[in-house]
Write a protein that holds these residues in place. Structure first.
Motif, PDB file in Angstrom:
ATOM      1  N   MET A   1     -17.549 -51.023 -47.844  1.00 49.77           N
ATOM      2  CA  MET A   1     -18.803 -51.246 -47.131  1.00 49.77           C
ATOM      3  C   MET A   1     -18.861 -52.689 -46.649  1.00 49.77           C
ATOM      4  O   MET A   1     -18.508 -53.609 -47.380  1.00 49.77           O
ATOM      5  CB  MET A   1     -20.009 -50.953 -48.040  1.00 49.77           C
ATOM      6  N   THR A   2     -19.297 -52.890 -45.412  1.00 49.93           N
ATOM      7  CA  THR A   2     -19.421 -54.214 -44.824  1.00 49.93           C
ATOM      8  C   THR A   2     -20.847 -54.429 -44.356  1.00 49.93           C
ATOM      9  O   THR A   2     -21.405 -53.591 -43.638  1.00 49.93           O
ATOM     10  CB  THR A   2     -18.468 -54.383 -43.627  1.00 49.93           C
ATOM     11  N   LEU A   3     -21.451 -55.565 -44.741  1.00 50.50           N
ATOM     12  CA  LEU A   3     -22.830 -55.885 -44.360  1.00 50.50           C
ATOM     13  C   LEU A   3     -22.832 -57.203 -43.611  1.00 50.50           C
ATOM     14  O   LEU A   3     -22.201 -58.171 -44.012  1.00 50.50           O
ATOM     15  CB  LEU A   3     -23.716 -55.996 -45.604  1.00 50.50           C
ATOM     16  N   LEU A   4     -23.556 -57.243 -42.490  1.00 50.55           N
ATOM     17  CA  LEU A   4     -23.646 -58.440 -41.653  1.00 50.55           C
ATOM     18  C   LEU A   4     -25.103 -58.794 -41.429  1.00 50.55           C
ATOM     19  O   LEU A   4     -25.919 -57.940 -41.094  1.00 50.55           O
ATOM     20  CB  LEU A   4     -22.957 -58.200 -40.304  1.00 50.55           C
ATOM     21  N   LEU A   5     -25.429 -60.091 -41.625  1.00 50.75           N
ATOM     22  CA  LEU A   5     -26.766 -60.606 -41.350  1.00 50.75           C
ATOM     23  C   LEU A   5     -26.639 -61.766 -40.377  1.00 50.75           C
ATOM     24  O   LEU A   5     -25.680 -62.534 -40.431  1.00 50.75           O
ATOM     25  CB  LEU A   5     -27.455 -61.078 -42.635  1.00 50.75           C
ATOM     26  N   GLY A   6     -27.619 -61.945 -39.486  1.00 47.93           N
ATOM     27  CA  GLY A   6     -27.533 -63.047 -38.543  1.00 47.93           C
ATOM     28  C   GLY A   6     -28.795 -63.218 -37.727  1.00 47.93           C
ATOM     29  O   GLY A   6     -29.720 -62.406 -37.779  1.00 47.93           O
TER      30      GLY A   6
ATOM     31  N   ALA B   1     -33.230 -61.603 -34.848  1.00 47.44           N
ATOM     32  CA  ALA B   1     -32.701 -61.527 -36.213  1.00 47.44           C
ATOM     33  C   ALA B   1     -32.123 -60.122 -36.380  1.00 47.44           C
ATOM     34  O   ALA B   1     -32.768 -59.128 -36.008  1.00 47.44           O
ATOM     35  CB  ALA B   1     -33.796 -61.783 -37.233  1.00 47.44           C
ATOM     36  N   TYR B   2     -30.909 -60.022 -36.906  1.00 44.01           N
ATOM     37  CA  TYR B   2     -30.261 -58.723 -36.938  1.00 44.01           C
ATOM     38  C   TYR B   2     -29.468 -58.524 -38.221  1.00 44.01           C
ATOM     39  O   TYR B   2     -29.086 -59.482 -38.917  1.00 44.01           O
ATOM     40  CB  TYR B   2     -29.332 -58.559 -35.739  1.00 44.01           C
ATOM     41  N   THR B   3     -29.220 -57.268 -38.520  1.00 42.84           N
ATOM     42  CA  THR B   3     -28.365 -56.897 -39.637  1.00 42.84           C
ATOM     43  C   THR B   3     -27.640 -55.613 -39.278  1.00 42.84           C
ATOM     44  O   THR B   3     -28.168 -54.773 -38.540  1.00 42.84           O
ATOM     45  CB  THR B   3     -29.176 -56.696 -40.938  1.00 42.84           C
ATOM     46  N   SER B   4     -26.409 -55.469 -39.746  1.00 44.59           N
ATOM     47  CA  SER B   4     -25.640 -54.250 -39.485  1.00 44.59           C
ATOM     48  C   SER B   4     -24.805 -53.917 -40.715  1.00 44.59           C
ATOM     49  O   SER B   4     -24.510 -54.791 -41.545  1.00 44.59           O
ATOM     50  CB  SER B   4     -24.732 -54.421 -38.268  1.00 44.59           C
TER      51      SER B   4
ATOM     52  N   PHE C   1     -19.544 -44.628 -41.111  1.00 48.24           N
ATOM     53  CA  PHE C   1     -20.960 -44.663 -40.760  1.00 48.24           C
ATOM     54  C   PHE C   1     -21.320 -46.094 -40.356  1.00 48.24           C
ATOM     55  O   PHE C   1     -21.014 -47.046 -41.077  1.00 48.24           O
ATOM     56  CB  PHE C   1     -21.796 -44.215 -41.964  1.00 48.24           C
ATOM     57  N   ASP C   2     -21.955 -46.271 -39.189  1.00 49.08           N
ATOM     58  CA  ASP C   2     -22.381 -47.583 -38.714  1.00 49.08           C
ATOM     59  C   ASP C   2     -23.877 -47.559 -38.416  1.00 49.08           C
ATOM     60  O   ASP C   2     -24.392 -46.573 -37.847  1.00 49.08           O
ATOM     61  CB  ASP C   2     -21.645 -47.969 -37.427  1.00 49.08           C
ATOM     62  N   ALA C   3     -24.565 -48.634 -38.780  1.00 52.06           N
ATOM     63  CA  ALA C   3     -25.991 -48.739 -38.489  1.00 52.06           C
ATOM     64  C   ALA C   3     -26.348 -50.207 -38.300  1.00 52.06           C
ATOM     65  O   ALA C   3     -25.739 -51.100 -38.901  1.00 52.06           O
ATOM     66  CB  ALA C   3     -26.833 -48.119 -39.601  1.00 52.06           C
ATOM     67  N   GLY C   4     -27.309 -50.449 -37.463  1.00 55.02           N
ATOM     68  CA  GLY C   4     -27.760 -51.814 -37.234  1.00 55.02           C
ATOM     69  C   GLY C   4     -29.183 -51.838 -36.727  1.00 55.02           C
ATOM     70  O   GLY C   4     -29.659 -50.883 -36.112  1.00 55.02           O
TER      71      GLY C   4
ATOM     72  N   GLY D   1     -32.289 -50.814 -32.428  1.00 54.56           N
ATOM     73  CA  GLY D   1     -31.257 -50.505 -33.405  1.00 54.56           C
ATOM     74  C   GLY D   1     -30.381 -49.347 -32.978  1.00 54.56           C
ATOM     75  O   GLY D   1     -30.580 -48.739 -31.920  1.00 54.56           O
ATOM     76  N   SER D   2     -29.412 -49.060 -33.812  1.00 51.31           N
ATOM     77  CA  SER D   2     -28.489 -47.964 -33.539  1.00 51.31           C
ATOM     78  C   SER D   2     -27.948 -47.406 -34.843  1.00 51.31           C
ATOM     79  O   SER D   2     -27.918 -48.104 -35.875  1.00 51.31           O
ATOM     80  CB  SER D   2     -27.323 -48.433 -32.660  1.00 51.31           C
TER      81      SER D   2
END
Length: 350
Positions: A1-6, A54-57, A68-71, A103-104
């Protein structure tokens, strides 16, 4: 699992100044035959925009063949705009701040895989947001208010596959999009302007196949069906408000096709041919001016070595001049397809 914040921030400003003038462009596309001396009209537009997000994915693989991808993104935009017309002694200004999430979410499943070949199924949902564009063209000067932002919600699903040891690529997908506040050109009192065009629905499917015939020869073909219609938009035509719900968007063809074959060795002579077809469409929003479909042909040829490459690309060999876009100058005026063209280029590698 990979989590990105920015988070990110962007500030932009622009201004334009223009004068009123008149010109005539014949339907055969030749340069203007008459140009009047600019009048004393002197107008100026200044626009400043600030973007913050501000985003996260997240990317999650619960199984080896399932991804599975979500953001999600919080969009904050602030815009100020000012129009000055010294000749008329007027000055108009507007400001707008919008806060809206987007989002997506998507899923990719590898249904079958063997060596280089595979069949992948995918589906996704998107919710997007974009402030209305401003290009500081002549249509800007008749817009005295900041337009509403463009928003869209869409779903898409399809298949991507590769067969025969990677020599054949196949792709097919279907989509459905509900669009709101599309920025579109209109004519107000004979002057160009921009407006939000209510709501529209875009649906259809796209398909394509690529065939790697040999190491140096590749052929590809595509076909797509698009149905773009207004779902709620009232426009004034000669003083009569007209509801365009159910009408197709102008210049939007149902059928689009293309075919091409390319011979491109690492060295020596190279070349290719491509054919593009655009189906029948309507030239106006009331769908009372139909236009037939048309095809264009392009050719390319050249010579390549490890150090340099010389090539010539020719487009629209039949010199088609079909209307391809509605002009912002006024109702019933169109931009024509670029005429026959040949471009030569030389590339040197070092």
């Amino acid at each position: 699992m990979t989590l990105l914040l920015g988070a990110d921030y962007l500030h932009g400003t622009g201004n334009s100044r223009g004068a009123d003038f008149h010109y005539t462009v014949p339907l055969n596309g030749v340069p203007p035959v008459s140009v009047a001396v600019p009048s004393p009209l002197d107008v100026t537009t200044n626009d400043a925009r600030n973007f913050f997000g501000a985003y996260t994915s997240i990317e999650w693989r619960p199984l080896d063949r399932v991804r599975f991808d979500a953001g999600i993104r919080l969009n904050v935009t602030h815009e100020t705009q000012k129009h000055d017309d010294p000749g008329a002694g007027t000055s108009d200004s507007d400001r707008r701040t919008k806060v809206r999430p987007g989002g997506s979410v998507g899923l990719i499943v590898t249904a079958w895989k063997r060596n280089q070949d595979s069949v992948n199924l995918y589906a996704n949902y998107r919710d997007t947001f974009k402030p209305a564009a401003i290009d500081f063209g002549i249509e800007t000067f008749d817009n005295r208010l900041i337009l509403e932002p463009e928003t869209a919600r869409s779903v898409e699903g399809g298949v991507k596959a590769r067969f025969f040891d990677g020599r054949v690529d196949v792709e097919a997908s279907g989509f459905l999009m509900d669009f709101k506040n599309l920025v579109t050109p209109i004519s107000i009192g004979g002057l160009p302007a921009l407006t939000n065009a209510g709501t529209q629905r875009f649906k259809g499917f796209e398909s394509g196949v690529s065939l790697f015939m040999t190491k140096d020869v590749m052929a590809n073909a595509t076909y797509s069906y698009h149905d773009a219609r207004f779902t709620d938009y009232v426009q004034d035509f000669g003083g009569v408000p007209t509801q365009l719900a159910g009408k197709r968007l102008e210049m939007s063809a149902h059928n689009l096709e293309a075919f091409g074959i390319v011979y491109a060795p690492e060295r020596g002579f190279l070349g290719g041919v491509n054919i593009n077809y655009t189906g029948a469409r309507f030239l106006n929003r009331r769908n009372t001016a139909p236009a037939n479909g048309f095809a264009t042909i392009g050719l390319s040829a050249g010579y390549r070595t490890p150090k340099w490459e010389l090539r010539v690309d020719a487009t629209n060999l039949g010199d088609r001049r079909d209307p391809v876009a509605e002009s912002e100058i006024g109702d019933g005026q169109y931009y024509l397809m670029t005429s026959r063209r040949a471009v030569a280029g030389f590339t040197f590698h070092f």
